[in-house]
Design a protein around this motif. Sequence first.
Motif, PDB file in Angstrom:
ATOM      1  N   GLU A 219       2.913 -11.410  -0.321  1.00 41.46           N
ATOM      2  CA  GLU A 219       2.947 -10.127  -1.037  1.00 41.46           C
ATOM      3  C   GLU A 219       3.265  -8.975  -0.070  1.00 41.46           C
ATOM      4  O   GLU A 219       4.029  -8.052  -0.387  1.00 41.46           O
ATOM      5  CB  GLU A 219       1.604  -9.894  -1.726  1.00 41.46           C
ATOM      6  N   GLN A 220       2.723  -9.029   1.155  1.00 38.90           N
ATOM      7  CA  GLN A 220       2.997  -7.981   2.140  1.00 38.90           C
ATOM      8  C   GLN A 220       4.470  -7.974   2.534  1.00 38.90           C
ATOM      9  O   GLN A 220       5.110  -6.914   2.656  1.00 38.90           O
ATOM     10  CB  GLN A 220       2.127  -8.170   3.397  1.00 38.90           C
ATOM     11  N   ASP A 221       5.040  -9.221   2.716  1.00 35.30           N
ATOM     12  CA  ASP A 221       6.454  -9.291   3.081  1.00 35.30           C
ATOM     13  C   ASP A 221       7.330  -8.721   1.980  1.00 35.30           C
ATOM     14  O   ASP A 221       8.309  -7.988   2.238  1.00 35.30           O
ATOM     15  CB  ASP A 221       6.838 -10.737   3.364  1.00 35.30           C
ATOM     16  N   ILE A 222       6.991  -9.091   0.722  1.00 33.10           N
ATOM     17  CA  ILE A 222       7.799  -8.598  -0.398  1.00 33.10           C
ATOM     18  C   ILE A 222       7.668  -7.083  -0.494  1.00 33.10           C
ATOM     19  O   ILE A 222       8.652  -6.369  -0.733  1.00 33.10           O
ATOM     20  CB  ILE A 222       7.365  -9.279  -1.699  1.00 33.10           C
ATOM     21  N   GLU A 223       6.460  -6.578  -0.335  1.00 33.17           N
ATOM     22  CA  GLU A 223       6.286  -5.124  -0.379  1.00 33.17           C
ATOM     23  C   GLU A 223       7.062  -4.437   0.734  1.00 33.17           C
ATOM     24  O   GLU A 223       7.653  -3.363   0.559  1.00 33.17           O
ATOM     25  CB  GLU A 223       4.796  -4.791  -0.274  1.00 33.17           C
TER      26      GLU A 223
ATOM     27  N   MET B  51      10.632  -4.366  -0.295  1.00 38.79           N
ATOM     28  CA  MET B  51      10.852  -3.393  -1.354  1.00 38.79           C
ATOM     29  C   MET B  51      10.787  -1.966  -0.818  1.00 38.79           C
ATOM     30  O   MET B  51      11.474  -1.067  -1.313  1.00 38.79           O
ATOM     31  CB  MET B  51       9.806  -3.592  -2.465  1.00 38.79           C
ATOM     32  N   GLU B  52       9.984  -1.742   0.214  1.00 39.14           N
ATOM     33  CA  GLU B  52       9.923  -0.398   0.799  1.00 39.14           C
ATOM     34  C   GLU B  52      11.217  -0.048   1.518  1.00 39.14           C
ATOM     35  O   GLU B  52      11.630   1.107   1.592  1.00 39.14           O
ATOM     36  CB  GLU B  52       8.741  -0.304   1.762  1.00 39.14           C
TER      37      GLU B  52
ATOM     38  N   VAL C 109      12.296  -0.909  -7.091  1.00 40.58           N
ATOM     39  CA  VAL C 109      11.471  -0.904  -8.298  1.00 40.58           C
ATOM     40  C   VAL C 109      12.252  -0.362  -9.470  1.00 40.58           C
ATOM     41  O   VAL C 109      12.181  -0.893 -10.583  1.00 40.58           O
ATOM     42  CB  VAL C 109      10.184  -0.067  -8.062  1.00 40.58           C
TER      43      VAL C 109
END
Length: 886
Positions: free
Chosen positions: A168-172, A175-176, A182
Amino acid sequence: MTAIKHALQRDIFTPNDERLLGIVNVCKAGKKKKNCFLCATVTTERPVQVKVVKVKKSDKGDFYKRQQTWELRDLMEVDAKDASKENPEFDLHFEKVYRWVASSAAEKNSFISCIWKLNQRYLRKKVEFVNVSSQLLEESVPSGESQSVAGGDEDALDDYQELSAREEQDIEGMMEMCEYAVSNAEAFAEQLSRELQVLDGANIQSIMASEKQVNILMQLLDEALGEVDTIEGKLSSYEEMLQSVKEQMDQISQSNRLIQISNSNNVKLLDEIQFLVNYMDLSKGHIRALQEGDLTSPKGIEACINASEALSQCMNVALRPGHDKLAAVTQQQLLFAELRDTFARRLTNHLNNVFVHQGHDQSSTLSQHTEMSLPKHSPLHRDLLRYAKLMEWLKNTHREKYEGLSRTYVDYMSRLYEREVKDFFEVAKIKMAGTSKEAKGKFGKRRRVWTLESLHGSSGKLTGSTSSLNKLTVQGANSRRSQSSSLLDMGNMSASDLDVADRTKFDKIFEQVLSELEPLCLAEQDFISKFFKLQQHPAVPEPEDVDGGTASRIPPRAEHRQSLSSEKDVVRVMMNKIFQSIETELNSLIALGDKIDSFNSLYMLVKMSHHVWTAENVDPASYLSTTLGNVLVTVKRNFDKCISAQIRQMEEVKISKKSKVGILLFVTGFEEFAELAETIFRNAERRGDLDKAYVKLIRAVFMNVEKVANESQKTPRDVVMMENFHHIFSTLSRLKISCLDAERREAKHKYTDHLQSYVINSLGQPLEKLNHFFEGVEARVAQGVREEEVSYQLAFNKQELRKVIKEYPGKEVKKGLDNLYKKVDKHLCEEESLLQVVWHSMQDEFIRQYKHFEDLIGRCYPGSGITMEFTIRDMLEYFSSIAQSH
């Protein structure tokens, strides 16, 4: 689409313990702008349930909701419309057909591939896929959006897990780095796809850089292929060598098989030869015994029996197929048939001669004998039974000769037995005639003499002979005969003609006749059964029955039981022919015994019943049982005639007008009959017949006693009834005949009633006027006159009462009682000894009347002081002195 799938998993399926594995954006065919999602899900709990869920946005558009769910096992068919062209349309066939249009063909293919994989993994009932590319069903959907939607290969379906915290951290982070990750998820996904392709290209370049290692690997593969070719060459050479060995082994196997066939044929041939030699060969000794064996000596008979049994075994052997076509077998069969016929003729001729010789034998006749005994044929039976097995052989091989021998035996033995039985019964009749003193020459019929004059012993005229009257008169006047004296045949015979010893002698003669006949018949029947081998084999034909009918009238039964019944009939027919004279002679002897003394029927009934019962216990269907049963009917008929004749003689009795009756002779006759019958029928099988006769006789005695009492002129009716019923009651009480208990009570009742009646009627005579006076007093009271007013009646006043009482002073009363005693003494007979009983009853009745008179005087004439001129004590003295003076 990935974000939508993630949102649906989180909001809708995770709360229900379900995993979302496939999704497609669809709308119904023919309708627009009403999009929804079809989702393929599985449960996380086992057993796994696979479902297709229809999900739709809410009307406000801010969340999703489940609208409809189908079980995948209910899906029957998936129709992709076209397998060769890209087409977004497809149909799902549940209980009805649902037509959908996907947002893109790729999404449709990914969803159909997911459905196929779920079907292959979880369902036993396979869904039918129509118009679907086979490549789509066998391979996974390519990478990209479709892969992410379908979830990869089959393993990915099962290995799906939620994202870890690191992921989840990697995906976030990714996405950042992208501003529109988004706001525009599709653009973000395309960017990620381009970056993935760049990475794939780098991987390919890395692989191409390692070309040298690939060439080395290919070289090693070529060397391995060369080694494989070398090994295949060696294997081919080995195979050629083994092929030659195989051909040689096949030849050896074929040779061994031929040898085995030859050996098997030789064994079978030897077995056939041994079979024919063992079962179709008759020894020379057996042949010689059949042709010329001695049929008179025990050794010769034994040799013939063994030879006949061996011949039967040879002739009855079950030949195998084809044996009957062999000349040697045919020749042996002809030899056996000739030996069978030759021996059958020899055996038949020999036994015929034996039967004829025995039938003409005169040595056993009884014409010169005086002893009552039948010749015993056990020596003949013993000699003939040695031929029993030969008769069985003859029965099975030559039925005609067997039946001819049976007829010859019956013919000649019937002649022999007829002579012996006739002589035996002649001797029995002669001895039986000796029991009667009047039997002279031929047995004449006695004239029956029985009138009432002979019964009560008067000296008047009779319708019979004077000598018989005198004998009956003496016994009637003195006392009834004792049990040891002669027992009269109710008028058929006088006392001196027949006594107990004569009847006992007759009983012994009749018993001896039956005792001689019984073992004779049983021995002959047993011999016939054993000698002619009856009741053993089911092949006996149905013979004619005794009455001329045939056994075909017997209802169908099991074969063995029917044959036994038929052979019993054969034995009975043979016995009837051999002893055809026995039943006639027995009936003649029974008629003679009945003519001598009709009471002999009692003895004959008991003896015959016992012998019939004994014979039935041995064999109910035997000749002896049948014959004695027929004769028993005649004996029973004679017994019934005897009873009927006695009853008829009672009814024909005549009354004498000159003498008193006393105890009627048929009453004492019944007593003697009962005493005799109880002695004879003690422990007898036919007790019921006697009981029935008892009832008939006693009813006749009762009726005729009343008849005689009504017709009697000299003796009062009450005296006749009182004396005879007292005698009957005493007899029945003494003999204790259970079937006559009711009659015994009735006799006592009649005796008591008539005793009381006679006493009352007789006591009216000594005090006749006094009795009439008080009867008138009682009549006035009965008419309604008050008792204290009776003395005011003119005919019954005190003066008249005193006048009547004065006529009966003590002396006159005693004189009247003395005359009454003399009159009663004249009425009563001496045999019954009832005078004192009657006199005592009169005394009691007189006292009762005296007290009754005193009571009437006290009630109807109170205070008058009138009393009888004699007291009760005076009366007791009168009765006592009168009884003592006589």
